[in-house]
Write a protein that holds these residues in place. Structure first.
Motif, short mmCIF file in Angstrom:
data_model
loop_
_atom_site.label_atom_id
_atom_site.label_comp_id
_atom_site.label_asym_id
_atom_site.label_seq_id
_atom_site.Cartn_x
_atom_site.Cartn_y
_atom_site.Cartn_z
N LEU A 195 -6.25 11.49 -10.14
CA LEU A 195 -7.23 11.08 -9.14
C LEU A 195 -8.29 10.23 -9.83
CD1 LEU A 195 -7.77 14.55 -7.41
CD2 LEU A 195 -6.00 12.85 -6.94
N ARG A 197 -11.90 7.48 -9.53
CA ARG A 197 -13.06 6.98 -8.79
C ARG A 197 -12.78 5.56 -8.32
NH1 ARG A 197 -18.25 8.41 -9.69
NH2 ARG A 197 -18.67 6.87 -8.05
N ILE A 223 -1.09 7.45 -9.85
CA ILE A 223 -2.40 7.61 -9.20
C ILE A 223 -2.18 8.02 -7.75
CG2 ILE A 223 -4.57 6.50 -8.60
CD1 ILE A 223 -4.01 4.50 -10.88
N GLY A 225 -4.66 9.22 -5.65
CA GLY A 225 -5.80 9.06 -4.76
C GLY A 225 -7.01 8.48 -5.47
N ARG A 226 -7.84 7.77 -4.70
CA ARG A 226 -9.12 7.25 -5.19
C ARG A 226 -10.22 7.77 -4.27
NH1 ARG A 226 -8.92 3.20 -8.95
NH2 ARG A 226 -6.87 2.27 -9.34
N PHE A 227 -11.35 8.14 -4.87
CA PHE A 227 -12.41 8.76 -4.10
C PHE A 227 -13.76 8.16 -4.46
CE2 PHE A 227 -8.91 11.65 -4.43
CZ PHE A 227 -8.85 12.30 -3.22
N ILE A 233 -13.49 14.64 -5.91
CA ILE A 233 -12.41 14.67 -6.89
C ILE A 233 -12.27 16.06 -7.50
CG2 ILE A 233 -11.77 13.88 -9.20
CD1 ILE A 233 -12.59 11.11 -8.45
N MET A 236 -10.62 18.41 -5.12
CA MET A 236 -9.19 18.12 -4.98
C MET A 236 -8.41 18.60 -6.20
SD MET A 236 -8.59 16.82 -2.06
CE MET A 236 -9.47 16.03 -0.69
N VAL A 237 -8.99 18.43 -7.39
CA VAL A 237 -8.34 18.93 -8.60
C VAL A 237 -8.22 20.45 -8.55
CG1 VAL A 237 -8.62 19.24 -11.10
CG2 VAL A 237 -9.03 17.00 -10.07
N LEU A 241 -4.26 18.90 -6.18
CA LEU A 241 -3.76 17.58 -5.77
C LEU A 241 -3.40 16.73 -6.99
CD1 LEU A 241 -3.16 15.54 -3.53
CD2 LEU A 241 -5.55 14.79 -3.68
N GLY A 242 -4.13 16.88 -8.07
CA GLY A 242 -3.87 16.11 -9.27
C GLY A 242 -4.90 16.43 -10.33
N ALA A 244 -7.85 14.73 -13.23
CA ALA A 244 -8.82 13.63 -13.20
C ALA A 244 -9.55 13.51 -14.53
CB ALA A 244 -9.83 13.84 -12.07
#
Length: 303
Positions: A195, A197, A223, A225-227, A233, A236-237, A241-242, A244
């Protein structure tokens, strides 16, 4: 009804009076590209050409531009008079811009202490990525900025006030718990879903530089997602989700609470370091309070 702004009129008047886009940009503490963008928008909205750009001589104002200049000056003068009549004294208002990490980790250190010394101070804080804070500073929307990157512009001055490093974070569960006990490095997980930025983030620039340094092609990363928000982030981590790469200062409280795990990217914990800067306009008309805040931050960062 025409839809143009006072800022566009101010830029137009400055160009006419200085005879140059560059001189107008310096006068208004703006980037020249911002000045040009304001004029393009104003010309589009008015449906007229304000300047002759194909002349090899000094920049020429069109006939309609000269008429609009007179009206623009009247409008700006009336607005200044209105401001003088109805606005409260703003001498005690301090407008600060801060990018993500300084807003979350540095301002909470600086503002309370400064407020104790100057109880008359009133704070207005604008948050955004480093790019938007630079833009706000050059357009005069904030007096002082705290950012994680710098741009080369003759109207700005910088002072390093804090250091940080980038770490990799993962969910607080297996297999990462075991990997942490084994002393794994964050760079070992860069093939996992990641993930990021947004592009304007100072943190993301540091990460991109790190990838270039180790020869990792960004287009080969997974990648997911971008937030805009680092907070988003981290959440989500924590939910799997992924992974970072993120500021250690920013993620430390979440690591202490067991929300996520933290891995240094390299054996040297400072290998992917970054700095945060206090940025202000040179020769600006900062209020006395703004200059006191600048001096306070400089002194605090050296303590």
């Amino acid at each position: 009804m025409l839809n143009f702004s006072l800022k566009q009129l101010e830029v137009f008047v400055a160009i006419v009076e200085t005879g140059s886009f560059t001189k107008a940009a310096n006068r208004l503490y703006m980037a020249q590209s911002t000045v040009s963008a304001h004029i393009r928008t104003l010309e589009s909205e008015l449906g007229v050409l304000l300047f002759l750009r194909n002349s090899k001589r000094k920049l020429q104002v069109t006939e309609v531009g000269r008429r609009i200049y007179r009206s623009a000056c009247e409008i700006l003068d009336r607005c200044r008079s209105l401001e003088d009549e109805i606005l409260i004294d703003k001498s005690n208002e301090l407008c600060i811009g801060a990018s993500t990490v300084p807003a979350a980790c540095l301002l909470p250190q600086y503002i309370p202490g400064f407020s104790y010394l100057h109880p008359e101070a009133r704070f207005s804080v604008k948050e955004g990525d480093s790019s938007s804070i630079h833009r706000a500073l050059m357009e005069g929307d904030v007096q002082v900025g705290l950012v994680g990157s710098f741009v080369k512009h003759q109207s700005l001055q910088y002072e390093e006030i804090a250091q940080d490093d980038i770490v990799l974070i993962a969910p607080a569960r297996e297999p990462y718990l075991t990997k942490q006990k084994e002393g794994a490095l964050g760079k070992e997980f860069l093939s996992h879903p990641l993930l990021f930025r947004e592009a304007g983030s100072g943190t993301q620039r540091v990460i991109d530089d790190y990838f270039s340094k180790i020869g990792l092609e960004k287009n080969k990363l997974n990648i997911v997602g971008r937030f805009e928000s680092s907070d988003g982030i981290i959440k989500m981590v924590s939910r799997g989700l992924g992974l970072a790469l993120i500021s250690r200062l920013l993620v430390d409280p979440y690591v202490k609470d067991g929300v996520v795990l933290q891995f240094p990217l390299e054996k040297d914990p400072g290998a992917v370091a970054r700095s945060y800067y206090l940025v202000s306009r040179k020769n600006s008309d900062n209020t006395g309070l703004a200059q006191k805040f600048i001096d306070y931050i400089k002194a605090s960062s050296k303590a």
